[in-house]
Design a protein around this motif. Structure first.
Motif, PDB file in Angstrom:
ATOM      1  N   ASN A  98       0.912  -1.289   0.431  1.00  0.00           N
ATOM      2  CA  ASN A  98       0.166   0.115   0.198  1.00  0.00           C
ATOM      3  C   ASN A  98       0.788   1.696  -0.764  1.00  0.00           C
ATOM      4  O   ASN A  98       0.698   2.261  -0.892  1.00  0.00           O
ATOM      5  CB  ASN A  98      -1.441  -0.182   1.003  1.00  0.00           C
ATOM      6  CG  ASN A  98      -2.236  -0.955   0.647  1.00  0.00           C
ATOM      7  OD1 ASN A  98      -2.312  -1.050   0.234  1.00  0.00           O
ATOM      8  ND2 ASN A  98      -2.971  -1.667   2.473  1.00  0.00           N
TER       9      ASN A  98
ATOM     10  N   GLN B 204      -0.544  -2.917  -6.951  1.00  0.00           N
ATOM     11  CA  GLN B 204      -1.800  -3.411  -7.660  1.00  0.00           C
ATOM     12  C   GLN B 204      -1.523  -4.822  -7.558  1.00  0.00           C
ATOM     13  O   GLN B 204      -2.460  -5.504  -8.518  1.00  0.00           O
ATOM     14  CB  GLN B 204      -2.321  -2.950  -8.510  1.00  0.00           C
ATOM     15  CG  GLN B 204      -2.985  -1.439  -7.867  1.00  0.00           C
ATOM     16  CD  GLN B 204      -3.524  -1.523  -6.843  1.00  0.00           C
ATOM     17  OE1 GLN B 204      -5.269  -2.422  -6.717  1.00  0.00           O
ATOM     18  NE2 GLN B 204      -4.199  -0.444  -5.983  1.00  0.00           N
TER      19      GLN B 204
ATOM     20  N   VAL C 188      -0.601  -7.036  -3.404  1.00  0.00           N
ATOM     21  CA  VAL C 188      -1.569  -7.188  -2.195  1.00  0.00           C
ATOM     22  C   VAL C 188      -3.045  -7.206  -2.997  1.00  0.00           C
ATOM     23  O   VAL C 188      -3.566  -7.832  -1.403  1.00  0.00           O
ATOM     24  CB  VAL C 188      -1.688  -5.365  -2.326  1.00  0.00           C
ATOM     25  CG1 VAL C 188      -2.974  -4.535  -1.960  1.00  0.00           C
ATOM     26  CG2 VAL C 188      -0.409  -4.260  -1.618  1.00  0.00           C
TER      27      VAL C 188
ATOM     28  N   ASN D  14       1.469   2.075  -3.224  1.00  0.00           N
ATOM     29  CA  ASN D  14       0.292   1.376  -4.135  1.00  0.00           C
ATOM     30  C   ASN D  14       0.809   0.321  -5.479  1.00  0.00           C
ATOM     31  O   ASN D  14       0.104   0.645  -6.334  1.00  0.00           O
ATOM     32  CB  ASN D  14       1.171   2.669  -5.117  1.00  0.00           C
ATOM     33  CG  ASN D  14       0.366   4.016  -4.530  1.00  0.00           C
ATOM     34  OD1 ASN D  14      -0.368   4.352  -3.717  1.00  0.00           O
ATOM     35  ND2 ASN D  14       0.792   4.812  -4.715  1.00  0.00           N
TER      36      ASN D  14
END
Length: 344
Positions: free
Chosen positions: A115, A120, A123, A118
């Protein structure tokens, strides 16, 4: 002359800065490459340290370090995920609560770090693993009869994934075990609470398309109510027995065993008409042979005997002359009903 001197000093400073900048870029690249090599070798902590060093240098470089910065930020969450996967493999070799807790914390760290950057890619995978790990923890604790801790773990799994049908089913099993106060495998307390979670498991399983789990939970709910109703009937609490057995039909309205037990309970409650209806339903759905049907015919004969239907009762008892019901059926026919004959 003064202006020229100032220009000359500025030029010298710029020339000195160029090799310093190049050297810093080289250090960032070296650190990044070391991170890659350590990651490939499975040395994840060393890889993370090297990538973090590369990121720190890149941040100091400003615009010149953007490329290295981006690459390091891409790699750091991936390495944390690979590290967590390694911790999970250790758990698979030694399935202890301690190792499982370490695995959970490792994947939580993946989410936290991912996180931050950022991410994707890893996560969502890490987030998906965590509820399953809490479910596994609950199963281990359940097997060790640590029911309160098992409940805490499965609740955490459900909190993190509200569509986790298997977790709802497992929660129902925990409640059943908590409610089985005498350890005979039949729930004594919390029957309504257990049914609530079986129902939730069925609902969620149907919603997400898990047909196997929906069927398993439905069968379990049916079996729980059948067992509770049967025990209540055998202990003389026929009103409660009829209530539980009738509820069982909500999970299988073609259950020969439930209809048989309902016939038995209604006979005990002096409800012969209801006993006949349920016995006939039981015969319709019973797929076994004559011995399996004998107990149903016995209840059917008993109900007709109560109503004074001698001929029909004798016919029913004739079909009950198999297995453990042979002797009591013969007694009914010979000494109570005085039937014309008994089967050989």
């Amino acid at each position: 002359m003064k202006v020229l001197k100032q220009i000359s000093l500025a030029l010298v400073a710029a020339l000195v800065a160029i090799p310093a900048l190049a050297q810093t870029q080289a250090e960032a690249i070296t650190a990044f490459n070391k991170g890659y090599e350590e990651a490939q070798a499975g040395n994840y902590d060393a890889a993370i340290e090297a990538y973090q060093q590369a990121l720190t240098i890149a941040n100091q470089l400003g615009p010149e370090g953007e490329e290295i910065k981006g690459k390091a930020e891409n790699q750091i969450p991936v390495v944390y995920f690979r590290k967590a996967a390694g911790v999970y493999q250790n758990f698979q070799k030694n399935r202890s609560i301690e190792n499982l807790d370490a695995t959970i914390e490792a994947f939580k760290e993946v989410v936290e770090v991912g996180n931050k950057f950022n991410d994707q890619r890893v996560v969502p995978r890490a987030k998906g693993n965590i509820p399953r790990l809490y479910y596994s923890k609950s199963v281990l604790l359940y097997g060790n009869d640590q029911l309160e801790a098992a409940m805490e773990a499965v609740d955490e799994a459900i909190n993190r994934n509200s569509n986790y049908a298997t977790a709802y089913y497992h929660k129902a099993k925990i409640i059943k075990k908590q409610g089985d106060t005498d350890g005979d495998g039949i729930i004594d307390e919390k029957i309504d609470e257990a049914m609530q979670w079986y129902d939730r498991a069925i609902q969620v399983a149907e919603t997400v398309g898990d047909d196997d789990l929906a069927e398993t939970a439905t069968e379990a709910a049916h079996d729980e109510l059948l067992a509770v109703g049967t025990r209540a009937s055998e202990s003389g609490d026929v009103e409660y027995a009829i209530e539980m057995l009738t509820r069982a039909l909500n999970y299988n309205d073609e259950s020969a065993n439930v209809y048989y037990r309902l016939a038995e309970a209604h006979n005990k409650a002096s409800n012969p008409e209801e006993a006949i209806d349920n016995a006939n339903q039981a015969l319709e759905y019973e797929t076994g042979g004559r011995t399996d049907k004998a107990k149903i015919y016995f209840e059917l004969g008993f109900a007709h005997q109560t109503l004074g239907n001698k001929s029909t009762a004798c016919d029913a008892f004739t079909n009950a002359l198999y297995g453990p019901f042979k002797s009591p059926a013969e007694h009914k026919m010979e000494f109570e009903l005085k039937c014309d004959s008994t089967a050989e």
